[in-house]
Design an enzyme around this catalytic site. Structure first.
Site, short mmCIF file in Angstrom:
data_model
loop_
_atom_site.label_atom_id
_atom_site.label_comp_id
_atom_site.label_asym_id
_atom_site.label_seq_id
_atom_site.Cartn_x
_atom_site.Cartn_y
_atom_site.Cartn_z
N ALA A 65 -7.47 4.52 10.28
CA ALA A 65 -8.04 2.52 10.18
C ALA A 65 -6.71 2.25 9.00
CB ALA A 65 -9.06 2.20 9.59
N GLY A 111 -9.92 7.44 12.90
CA GLY A 111 -9.65 6.41 14.21
C GLY A 111 -8.72 6.52 14.42
N GLU A 114 -10.81 9.44 16.26
CA GLU A 114 -11.52 8.91 17.36
C GLU A 114 -10.60 8.48 18.58
OE1 GLU A 114 -12.81 6.56 13.88
OE2 GLU A 114 -14.94 7.14 14.42
N GLU A 134 -13.89 10.18 6.58
CA GLU A 134 -13.83 8.98 5.74
C GLU A 134 -14.66 9.25 5.22
OE1 GLU A 134 -13.67 9.71 8.99
OE2 GLU A 134 -12.95 8.28 10.12
#
Ligand code: COA
Length: 258
Positions: A65, A111, A114, A134
């Site tokens: 992200a 992300g 993911e 993260e």
């Protein structure tokens, strides 16, 4: 049409390339919004039979992200960011009735990891790296990482990756069962396309039912009951009649997706 994506369809395969190479293809709000629209197009456009998600440039699939959007967020904003991403992109990819494959061509972090995990399976180039870093930022995954990763590689390996934030190589990811095939950089997209063309030659409704059943995996009776129901539904399709007839007549099936 898109600012952060390159989208091109050839041989009914839609290749969606996240195109912010200078920011290692980080997922900012625009990328999430555009990915949502591109996946919708995969769902509804009858000329598209499958899709590939990959990243632009030699270095990254997606490095996570976009961290530059984090500092101003409240707890409620953070929850909304994750919920929206899940609904608009990650769940939509996972539940797509058409196959969506990740071609991981470099860093797949946070992300990005993911995003690859939400796809139906993953091929990676030798230089690919996977990780959920993260915790380095005081954060945890919010796009399904703790759930899909654990389901895929098991509790202990998932715990280790999530708590250390360490990266693993494409080869290690294959040993973990995250990645199905590791190729050279040049061979990555051709290999994914080869597999998708093979899948596209099968009955599309049956392929959609496979995806739905696997996504509904459940080791209790519920999973078997779901499969039984979907198996039955195949008998109401023209494709089953065509596939079975073609086998008995010793010819190639011509599926209509009906
Ligand atoms: N969000 C926003 N920008 C990012 C980013 C992210 N997740 N990942 C990389 N970038 C940007 C960098 O800020 C840099 O931008 P700049 O050139 O304007 O300074 C550019 O992409 C190149 O990254 P850089 O860090 O210089 O490359 P590197 O080769 O030294 O390191 C990584 C590569 C992947 C190890 C490193 O970029 C990194 O750790 N990224 C963050 C990964 C992460 O924590 N993801 C989870 C987010 S929740």
């Amino acid at each position: 049409m898109y600012n952060t994506l390159l989208v091109q369809t050839n041989d009914s395969i839609c290749t969606i390339t996240i195109n912010r190479p200078d920011k290692l293809n980080a997922l900012n709000k625009t990328v999430i919004t555009e990915l949502s629209a591109a996946i919708d197009e995969v769902y509804i456009n009858a000329d598209i039979k499958s899709a590939i998600i990959t990243g632009a440039g030699a270095k990254a699939f997606v490095a996570g992200a976009d961290i530059s959007e984090f500092l101003e967020l409240s707890a409620a904003d953070g929850e909304e960011l994750a919920r929206r991403g899940q609904q608009w992109v990650f769940d939509k990819i996972e539940n797509s009735p058409k196959p969506i494959i990740a071609a991981v061509n470099g860093f797949a972090l946070g992300g990005g990891c993911e995003l690859a995990l939400a796809c139906h399976f993953i091929y990676a180039s030798e230089n690919a790296k996977f990780g959920q870093p993260e915790v380095n930022l005081g954060l945890i995954p919010g796009y399904g990482g703790t759930q899909r990763l654990t389901q895929l590689i098991g509790r202990n390996r998932s715990m280790e990756l999530l708590m250390t934030g360490n990266m693993i190589t494409a080869k290690e990811a294959m040993e973990y069962g995250m990645v199905n095939k590791v190729t050279s950089t040049e061979e990555l997209l051709p290999k994914v396309k080869e597999t998708l063309l093979l899948i596209q030659s099968k009955a599309p409704v049956a392929i959609g039912n496979v995806i739905e059943c696997v996504n509904n995996f459940d080791h209790t009776q519920q999973g078997y009951d779901f499969e039984i129901k979907k198996f039955g539904e195949c008998f109401a399709t023209e494709d089953l009649k065509e596939g079975a007839s073609a086998f008995l007549e010793k010819r190639k099936a011509n599926f209509k997706g009906k």
